[in-house]
Scaffold this motif. Sequence first.
Motif, short mmCIF file in Angstrom:
data_model
loop_
_atom_site.label_atom_id
_atom_site.label_comp_id
_atom_site.label_asym_id
_atom_site.label_seq_id
_atom_site.Cartn_x
_atom_site.Cartn_y
_atom_site.Cartn_z
N LYS A 157 0.67 -1.12 -0.12
CA LYS A 157 -0.08 -0.12 -0.12
C LYS A 157 0.83 1.16 -0.10
O LYS A 157 0.45 2.33 -0.72
N ILE A 158 1.77 1.33 0.87
CA ILE A 158 2.83 2.34 0.77
C ILE A 158 3.59 2.79 -0.40
O ILE A 158 3.56 3.95 -1.11
N ALA A 159 3.74 1.66 -1.21
CA ALA A 159 4.46 1.86 -2.74
C ALA A 159 3.38 2.28 -3.48
O ALA A 159 3.75 3.36 -4.52
N ALA A 160 2.10 1.86 -3.39
CA ALA A 160 1.17 2.47 -4.20
C ALA A 160 0.82 3.97 -3.97
O ALA A 160 0.63 4.79 -5.07
N THR A 161 0.92 4.25 -2.92
CA THR A 161 0.63 5.81 -2.25
C THR A 161 1.79 6.56 -2.98
O THR A 161 1.51 7.67 -3.44
N PHE A 162 2.86 5.89 -2.83
CA PHE A 162 4.14 6.90 -3.28
C PHE A 162 3.89 7.02 -4.69
O PHE A 162 3.99 8.21 -5.35
N ALA A 163 3.51 6.05 -5.41
CA ALA A 163 3.61 6.01 -6.88
C ALA A 163 2.49 7.12 -7.57
O ALA A 163 2.75 7.66 -8.61
N SER A 164 1.15 6.92 -6.57
CA SER A 164 0.16 7.96 -7.01
C SER A 164 0.29 9.21 -6.59
O SER A 164 -0.35 10.37 -6.90
N THR A 165 1.41 9.82 -5.69
CA THR A 165 1.46 11.06 -5.45
C THR A 165 2.96 11.61 -5.76
O THR A 165 3.75 12.61 -4.95
N GLY A 166 3.54 11.21 -6.99
CA GLY A 166 4.79 11.71 -7.64
C GLY A 166 6.05 11.18 -7.10
O GLY A 166 7.04 11.70 -7.74
N THR A 167 5.86 10.27 -6.29
CA THR A 167 7.27 9.20 -6.07
C THR A 167 7.32 8.00 -6.58
O THR A 167 6.54 7.25 -6.31
#
Length: 316
Positions: free
Chosen positions: A54-64
């Motif tokens: 989930k953290i990886a998905a959140t990073f990816a969707s917020t510019g990281t």
Amino acid sequence: MARARHVLDIESRAIARSAGLLDERFDRACALMLAAKGRVAVSGMGKSGHVARKIAATFASTGTPALFVHPAEAAHGDLGMITANDVVLALSYSGESDELVALLPSLKRLGVPLIAITGNGNSTLAREADVWLDGSVEQEACPLNLAPTASTTVSLALGDALAVALLDARGFQAEDFALSHPGGSLGRRLLVRVSDLMHAGEQVPVVRAEVSLRDALLEISHKGLGMTAVLDAQGALAGIFTDGDLRRALDRGIDVHATSVGDVMTHSPATIEADQLAVEAVALMEKRRCTGLLVTQQGALVGAIHMHDLLRARVV
């Protein structure tokens, strides 16, 4: 219900405690990820692995740029997903997960920066990390104090904190978020423009101001938008004639054969520019209490858009 409230109380207090544990190490972790030329590879086993995804998905969707790497699979070839340009974020409450610890020599050889979120600052993972973030909790929400509950909640919250801090540091905007969510409602609100949905060319209902009201009604019926643009003798937009204008004209006893549309049209109609967002068209329709708008580009009529077009595109 009492047990549920107890669980939520424990987990909320765990997050509040975690906020108090933040120090300059959090800034160093963010700096490592901002400086990375590659991606953030997030990894964890078991429940920590689910949180890591989930953290990886959140990073990816917020510019990281980020990806999830399963530590067990990494030992059997998936380590090739990680390059020297990346940063690794590893999650393990004990800090001793065999699968993660086994990857440490390879990560060291690659020279990849390692950030660890663990509940034990003296663990192998914490000691070997370039930055250790304290993910400890005083107790799990599980009545046996065994099942990962409060600890995984804290890890997830720390991941969100990192993602949002990086988002802010990068100057990430809502439009950027929409680009990675083109299929969602936000994507539709921030990416779809009037020009993408409008009727153009022969689909646009248009009459001259001098034509009879009857001819205007035929144009409205033929184009099916419940309105028609009205042009003056020079071909410039002079007004609009709608179903509402028709009702008002009939209430006055107007002869549809003898009256020109220019005599009963609405002057200075509401218009919207073709390059404006479709959601702006929705707002303007709500403000003007109408179901259709004429579309202009630098003052010239180029199209028409109806509320039905916006509904079909799920902008509304």
